[in-house]
Design a protein around this motif. Structure first.
Motif, short mmCIF file in Angstrom:
data_model
loop_
_atom_site.label_atom_id
_atom_site.label_comp_id
_atom_site.label_asym_id
_atom_site.label_seq_id
_atom_site.Cartn_x
_atom_site.Cartn_y
_atom_site.Cartn_z
N GLN A 153 -5.96 -7.01 2.59
CA GLN A 153 -5.97 -6.50 1.26
C GLN A 153 -5.28 -5.11 1.19
O GLN A 153 -4.83 -4.70 0.04
CB GLN A 153 -7.18 -6.93 0.41
N ILE A 154 -5.92 -4.11 2.10
CA ILE A 154 -5.64 -2.78 2.30
C ILE A 154 -3.89 -2.88 2.34
O ILE A 154 -3.13 -2.16 1.65
CB ILE A 154 -6.14 -2.04 3.22
N GLY A 155 -3.47 -3.75 3.28
CA GLY A 155 -1.84 -3.78 3.49
C GLY A 155 -1.22 -4.22 2.25
O GLY A 155 -0.40 -3.65 1.80
N ALA A 156 -1.95 -5.35 1.58
CA ALA A 156 -1.35 -5.65 0.14
C ALA A 156 -1.35 -4.65 -0.80
O ALA A 156 -0.15 -4.52 -1.65
CB ALA A 156 -1.97 -6.99 -0.17
N ALA A 157 -2.22 -4.05 -0.89
CA ALA A 157 -2.48 -3.05 -1.98
C ALA A 157 -1.63 -1.73 -1.60
O ALA A 157 -0.89 -1.45 -2.54
CB ALA A 157 -3.67 -2.43 -2.08
N ALA A 158 -1.35 -1.61 -0.44
CA ALA A 158 -0.38 -0.57 -0.16
C ALA A 158 1.06 -0.87 -0.37
O ALA A 158 1.86 -0.04 -1.22
CB ALA A 158 -0.45 -0.01 1.28
N VAL A 159 1.30 -1.79 -0.15
CA VAL A 159 2.55 -2.31 -0.29
C VAL A 159 2.86 -2.80 -1.93
O VAL A 159 3.97 -2.22 -2.50
CB VAL A 159 3.18 -3.34 0.48
N ALA A 160 2.13 -3.32 -2.51
CA ALA A 160 1.98 -3.44 -3.82
C ALA A 160 2.22 -2.02 -4.80
O ALA A 160 3.30 -2.13 -5.64
CB ALA A 160 0.76 -4.21 -4.58
N GLY A 161 1.79 -1.17 -4.46
CA GLY A 161 1.99 0.22 -4.96
C GLY A 161 3.21 0.88 -4.43
O GLY A 161 4.19 1.32 -5.22
N LEU A 162 3.61 0.74 -3.18
CA LEU A 162 4.82 1.47 -2.68
C LEU A 162 6.06 0.71 -3.22
O LEU A 162 6.88 1.25 -3.51
CB LEU A 162 4.67 1.44 -1.24
N ALA A 163 5.84 -0.74 -3.34
CA ALA A 163 7.25 -1.43 -3.86
C ALA A 163 7.46 -0.90 -5.27
O ALA A 163 8.61 -0.89 -5.60
CB ALA A 163 6.87 -2.95 -3.58
N GLY A 164 6.26 -0.74 -6.03
CA GLY A 164 6.44 -0.18 -7.40
C GLY A 164 7.21 1.14 -7.55
O GLY A 164 8.05 1.35 -8.31
N LEU A 165 6.59 1.96 -6.62
CA LEU A 165 7.32 3.34 -6.36
C LEU A 165 8.73 2.90 -6.14
O LEU A 165 9.76 3.59 -6.78
CB LEU A 165 6.64 4.19 -5.62
N ALA A 166 9.43 2.37 -5.28
CA ALA A 166 10.49 2.12 -4.88
C ALA A 166 11.31 1.53 -5.93
O ALA A 166 12.40 2.04 -5.97
CB ALA A 166 10.46 1.17 -3.53
N ARG A 167 10.78 0.58 -6.79
CA ARG A 167 11.56 0.08 -7.71
C ARG A 167 12.00 1.30 -8.71
O ARG A 167 13.17 1.19 -9.14
CB ARG A 167 10.92 -1.17 -8.37
N ASP A 168 10.92 2.14 -9.01
CA ASP A 168 11.34 3.15 -10.01
C ASP A 168 12.20 4.01 -9.35
O ASP A 168 12.72 4.77 -10.29
CB ASP A 168 9.94 3.82 -10.48
N ARG A 169 12.14 4.45 -8.09
CA ARG A 169 13.02 5.44 -7.47
C ARG A 169 14.56 4.94 -7.31
O ARG A 169 15.47 5.67 -7.69
CB ARG A 169 12.55 5.71 -6.07
N PHE A 170 14.52 3.65 -6.70
CA PHE A 170 15.74 3.42 -6.53
C PHE A 170 16.54 2.47 -7.43
O PHE A 170 17.43 1.73 -7.23
CB PHE A 170 15.82 2.63 -5.00
N GLY A 171 15.87 1.90 -8.25
CA GLY A 171 16.34 0.83 -9.23
C GLY A 171 16.36 -0.77 -8.93
O GLY A 171 16.75 -1.62 -9.50
N ASP A 172 15.80 -1.15 -7.58
CA ASP A 172 15.70 -2.46 -7.38
C ASP A 172 14.59 -2.31 -5.81
O ASP A 172 14.32 -1.54 -5.67
CB ASP A 172 17.16 -2.83 -6.61
N TYR A 173 14.45 -3.64 -5.68
CA TYR A 173 13.46 -4.12 -4.56
C TYR A 173 13.97 -4.05 -3.08
O TYR A 173 13.54 -4.53 -2.08
CB TYR A 173 12.91 -5.07 -4.77
N ASP A 174 15.37 -3.83 -2.70
CA ASP A 174 16.10 -4.13 -1.69
C ASP A 174 15.56 -3.58 -0.54
O ASP A 174 14.99 -4.35 0.80
CB ASP A 174 17.56 -3.85 -1.59
N ALA A 175 15.18 -2.25 -0.35
CA ALA A 175 14.69 -1.82 0.79
C ALA A 175 13.21 -2.20 1.01
O ALA A 175 12.74 -2.37 2.47
CB ALA A 175 14.29 -0.22 0.36
N THR A 176 12.43 -2.68 0.02
CA THR A 176 11.40 -3.09 0.37
C THR A 176 11.25 -4.67 1.33
O THR A 176 10.40 -4.82 2.06
CB THR A 176 10.19 -3.46 -0.86
N TRP A 177 12.04 -5.35 0.85
CA TRP A 177 12.35 -6.62 1.52
C TRP A 177 12.86 -6.42 3.04
O TRP A 177 12.34 -7.13 3.83
CB TRP A 177 13.41 -7.73 0.90
N TYR A 178 13.59 -5.50 3.37
CA TYR A 178 13.96 -5.26 4.78
C TYR A 178 12.91 -4.65 5.48
O TYR A 178 12.46 -4.98 6.49
CB TYR A 178 15.19 -4.21 4.66
#
Length: 432
Positions: free
Chosen positions: A380-405
């Motif tokens: 769950q800590i891994g899940a929590a970290a990525v849930a937050g980071l993916a939201g930041l990546a979406r706000d920063r880059f405008g999409d989620y592509d980097a998170t999938w890779y």
């Protein structure tokens, strides 16, 4: 006339062997609980755009509540396992369900982000964590000696089945009635499934004069001395001195990052970014749940028959491969390649749980439910970290592509952890 000595020498009468072992009733009640309380896991991704549109909160802000939820979900699990040993499964589960119902219901009154974090992050996180993997592990370990892997797989799949039931319904409610109606439905469902727990749940087979299903002798008595907090921390201290614990925790953290943290939280908004309606994205995520049920039950069956580390290596490798292809599959409508991903990924969603539980039992014996609780905390800590980071990546880059890779690359690390685990001998068993 029979003397007292002769009576004492007589063997004890055999235990009752009912046609239907009551363990299956307990497993069925547990399945209903896990299905009925699974709606809370469906809601954050469904509500993200609705909350953003109504309150103007960023994806990162909303994701932070999900991160708190996922973190507490994991950190509560090992203590819940010890609480179940000390105070009983029925009491802990009923309190957990009512906490989920309260946290979900109170969100209809919120106007500030901190209230979302308190209700959905803290209350729902604590309640759901109390029924996390420790619940399924405790039930399968107490009531079953044979078919443990299968029962663990079925109960783990129950959460996916709950998503299957709730996801399309909640998506339609969010779209047509508003997100407040959806969270009220979740609250009522969590309250309703507390009833069969109160009526039908029993603590142990011995309470009914039974042995665990498939057992030929009485299992050792549980350790209930001391506080749940002390025992949970003691088990963590002892387990953390072993290599298997860190390899299991590391690989399972990546499991959480690549499932609940990323796909479970961000798949629907990611699909919506490409023009796909929210209801279609929700239906696809529900379809992931359909195949997750099949995959997890099959994984439980495999776990009873094949080496668990080999299974985990296969699961993580296939998951990483599927995530690397996902960015090219999104579109404004459902197409066969995306449907193929949903089926393939769904079969692998939480198929990792039965072999991970089996490895905890192999290395840590009676303390396996608490150890798995700590391993789940890492998940769950891994899940929590990525849930937050993916939201930041979406706000920063405008999409989620980097998170999938990045998620695909993480799965390679998980494969490495499982390969290393194969080289650890079972002499590392924690006997304390």
């Amino acid at each position: 006339m029979t003397t007292t000595a002769e009576q004492a020498d007589r063997p004890a009468p055999p235990r009752r062997t009912p046609r239907l072992h009551y363990g299956w009733v307990v497993a069925a009640v547990s399945l209903v609980v896990l299905v009925g309380s699974a709606g809370f896991r469906s809601a954050p991704g469904l509500m993200m755009d609705a909350l953003h549109n109504e309150f103007g909160w960023s994806h990162a802000t909303i994701s932070s509540a999900v991160s708190v939820n996922l973190t507490l979900y994991g950190l509560t699990a090992p203590f819940a396992a010890a609480l179940m040993d000390r105070f009983g499964v029925r009491l802990v589960v009923v309190c957990a369900l009512l906490t989920i119902a309260t946290g979900s219901g109170l969100t209809i009154l919120m106007t500030q982000p901190w209230q979302l974090i308190l209700c959905w992050g803290v209350l729902v996180g604590l309640g759901s964590g109390s029924m996390a993997g420790a619940f399924a592990t405790t039930i399968s370990g107490r009531w079953f000696q044979a078919r443990q892997g299968l029962v663990t797989g079925v109960l783990t799949a129950a959460g996916a089945a709950g998503n299957l039931v709730f996801m399309p319904v909640l998506a339609a409610l969010v779209e047509h009635q508003g997100w407040r109606t959806a969270v009220v439905v979740i609250s009522l469902a969590a309250t309703a499934v507390a009833v069969p727990v109160l009526v039908l749940m029993r603590e142990r087979p011995a309470d009914l004069g039974l042995l665990p299903y498939g057992a030929t002798e009485e299992p050792p008595p549980p350790r209930t001395d001391g506080s749940a907090l002390v025992r949970s921390l003691r088990v963590l201290r002892e387990a953390s001195r072993t290599t298997p614990f860190w390899l299991l925790a590391g690989s399972f953290a990546i499991c959480g990052a690549t499932t609940a943290g990323l796909v479970g939280t961000h798949f629907i908004p990611a699909a919506h970014d490409h023009g796909m309606p929210v209801t279609t994205g929700a239906s696809l995520l529900a379809l992931v749940g359909v195949f997750d049920v099949v995959g997890t039950i099959a994984s439980g069956w495999f776990t009873d028959r094949f080496d668990s580390t080999r299974l985990l290596i296969t699961y993580y490798a296939l998951r990483g491969l599927s995530l690397l292809f996902l960015p090219q599959l999104f579109g404004d409508a459902l197409r066969p390649p995306l449907l193929a991903f949903v089926i393939f990924y769904g079969l692998d969603w939480v198929a990792t749980v039965p072999p991970t539980v089996a490895l905890c039992r192999r290395y840590f014996g009676q303390d396996a439910p608490i150890v798995f609780g700590w391993v789940l905390a890492a998940h769950q800590i891994g899940a929590a970290a990525v849930a937050g980071l993916a939201g930041l990546a979406r706000d920063r880059f405008g999409d989620y592509d980097a998170t999938w890779y990045a998620a695909g690359a993480l799965c390679v690390i998980a494969v490495g952890c499982c390969v290393a685990l194969r080289r650890v001998k079972q002499t590392a068993v924690m006997t304390a």
